[in-house]
Design an enzyme around this catalytic site. Structure first.
Site, PDB file in Angstrom:
ATOM      1  N   ASN A 150       0.861  -1.185   0.000  1.00 39.31           N
ATOM      2  CA  ASN A 150       0.000   0.000   0.000  1.00 39.31           C
ATOM      3  C   ASN A 150       0.899   1.238   0.000  1.00 39.31           C
ATOM      4  OD1 ASN A 150      -1.782   2.057   0.523  1.00 39.31           O
ATOM      5  ND2 ASN A 150      -2.298   1.374   2.603  1.00 39.31           N
ATOM      6  N   GLU A 195      -5.838  -5.056  10.078  1.00 39.20           N
ATOM      7  CA  GLU A 195      -4.849  -4.025  10.357  1.00 39.20           C
ATOM      8  C   GLU A 195      -5.191  -3.324  11.676  1.00 39.20           C
ATOM      9  OE1 GLU A 195      -2.667  -2.834   6.494  1.00 39.20           O
ATOM     10  OE2 GLU A 195      -4.324  -1.461   6.821  1.00 39.20           O
ATOM     11  N   GLU A 205      -7.028   4.681   7.427  1.00 40.03           N
ATOM     12  CA  GLU A 205      -6.760   6.107   7.185  1.00 40.03           C
ATOM     13  C   GLU A 205      -7.956   6.762   6.486  1.00 40.03           C
ATOM     14  OE1 GLU A 205      -2.962   5.491   5.346  1.00 40.03           O
ATOM     15  OE2 GLU A 205      -2.104   5.028   7.312  1.00 40.03           O
ATOM     16  N   HIS A 256      -9.797   1.249   4.371  1.00 45.09           N
ATOM     17  CA  HIS A 256      -8.518   1.405   5.074  1.00 45.09           C
ATOM     18  C   HIS A 256      -8.719   2.354   6.258  1.00 45.09           C
ATOM     19  CE1 HIS A 256      -4.422   2.511   6.053  1.00 45.09           C
ATOM     20  NE2 HIS A 256      -4.072   1.365   5.493  1.00 45.09           N
ATOM     21  N   LYS A 270       0.021   4.305  -0.233  1.00 47.08           N
ATOM     22  CA  LYS A 270      -0.606   5.499   0.363  1.00 47.08           C
ATOM     23  C   LYS A 270      -0.372   6.715  -0.553  1.00 47.08           C
ATOM     24  CE  LYS A 270      -0.069   3.269   4.770  1.00 47.08           C
ATOM     25  NZ  LYS A 270      -0.093   3.375   6.214  1.00 47.08           N
ATOM     26  N   SER A 272       3.023  -2.293  10.259  1.00 46.67           N
ATOM     27  CA  SER A 272       4.464  -2.359  10.527  1.00 46.67           C
ATOM     28  C   SER A 272       5.096  -3.694  10.136  1.00 46.67           C
ATOM     29  CB  SER A 272       4.748  -2.026  11.990  1.00 46.67           C
ATOM     30  OG  SER A 272       4.329  -0.690  12.279  1.00 46.67           O
ATOM     31  N   GLY A 275       2.038   2.047  10.854  1.00 49.69           N
ATOM     32  CA  GLY A 275       3.008   3.138  10.788  1.00 49.69           C
ATOM     33  C   GLY A 275       3.657   3.459  12.123  1.00 49.69           C
TER      34      GLY A 275
HETATM   35  P1  PGA Z   1       2.544   0.210   7.650  1.00 45.76           P
HETATM   36  O1  PGA Z   1       1.110   0.458   6.964  1.00 45.76           O
HETATM   37  O2  PGA Z   1       3.107  -1.077   7.083  1.00 45.76           O
HETATM   38  O3  PGA Z   1       3.385   1.410   7.259  1.00 45.76           O
HETATM   39  O4  PGA Z   1       2.320   0.102   9.119  1.00 45.76           O
HETATM   40  C1  PGA Z   1       0.225  -0.594   6.705  1.00 45.76           C
HETATM   41  C2  PGA Z   1      -1.046  -0.069   6.056  1.00 45.76           C
HETATM   42  O5  PGA Z   1      -1.511   1.005   6.445  1.00 45.76           O
HETATM   43  O6  PGA Z   1      -1.632  -0.711   5.166  1.00 45.76           O
END
Ligand code: PGA
Length: 250
Positions: free
Chosen positions: A9, A167, A97, A95, A11, A213, A173
């Site tokens: 992803n 997730e 976010e 997602h 983003k 992560s 993140g």
């Molecule tokens: P990350 O993000 O691996 O940077 O923690 C995962 C995601 O948001 O899909």
């Protein structure tokens, strides 16, 4: 048998030029890799370029979101037919976010999921609890509610191609990955809810990815869990060598 999926992803990172530079470096590193499905999720401005450049390879590319209608006065949105027209066959839905910053709801995720299925686009529906929900012992209730509302009025036949990404919001993140055991426990809650909403057969066949992560250093222990069928990778998917190491987990 559930074929693992390793998804990246991106983003809101990478211009089209940077996306193509990633592919130039990444494709040779994973050439011939068939054990796992590899899917990249670039921004809308890069998606068409990435799909074209990855054509004929073992790498697919999908959209990070979409609207559920085919067209209309909805500024800023992209429709399923538009995605299909550029060869896009995967979409991320719900997602965290999108939920945290853009008021995405599971009612809308449900509409989008149905639209994706109707257009032959494979949806990856993201679910996951907040830290406070985990601390209050509400993880199971949260995950079950999220799965149930995303799948409302979706028949078992329609749910066949669904992929789910677990997730936990506290792991995205932040550098603090869920332990393989915690992730596996959440995956089994999600699978139970799938059996409840659809059928045991659908639950057994649905790929459930872990995200939050994921790094080259922790993917191996996550993938050793039978419940974990792949990963949705944010930060570590932006660097070709890191993402290739994740794809090649042992
Ligand atoms: P990350 O993000 O691996 O940077 O923690 C995962 C995601 O948001 O899909």
């Amino acid at each position: 048998m559930r074929k693992p999926v390793i998804a990246g992803n991106w983003k809101m990172y990478k211009t089209p030029k940077e996306s193509l530079a990633f592919l130039d470096a990444f494709l040779p590193l994973v050439e011939g890799h068939t054990r796992d499905e590899i899917i990249l999720f670039p921004t809308m401005s890069s998606l068409g370029y990435v799909i074209d450049a990855a054509q004929g390879t073992n790498v697919r590319a999908g959209a990070q979101n979409m609207h559920w209608l085919n067209e209309g006065p909805y500024t800023g949105q992209t429709s399923p037919t538009m995605l299909v027209s550029i060869g896009c066959r995967h979409v991320l839905l719900g997602h965290s976010e999108q939920r945290l910053y853009f008021n995405e709801t599971y009612e809308r995720v449900n509409l989008k999921l149905k639209a994706a299925i109707n257009h032959g686009i494979t949806p990856i529906v993201c679910v996951g609890e907040l830290l406070g929900e985990r601390e209050d012992g509400k993880t199971e209730e949260t995950l079950r509610t999220q799965v149930r509302s995303a799948l409302r009025n979706v028949s078992s036949n329609e749910a066949r191609r669904l992929i789910i990404a677990y997730e936990p919001i506290w792991a995205i993140g932040t550098g603090s990955t869920a332990s393989p055991e915690i992730a596996a426990e959440a995956h089994s809650i999600i699978r139970h809810e799938l059996a409840h909403c659809c059928t045991q057969q659908i639950a057994d066949g649905t790929r459930i990815l872990y995200g939050g992560s994921v790094k080259p250093e922790n993917i191996g222990s996550l993938m050793k869990q039978e419940e974990i069928d792949g990963a949705l990778v944010g930060g570590a998917s932006l660097i070709p060598t890191d993402f290739a190491r994740i794809v090649q987990y042992q």
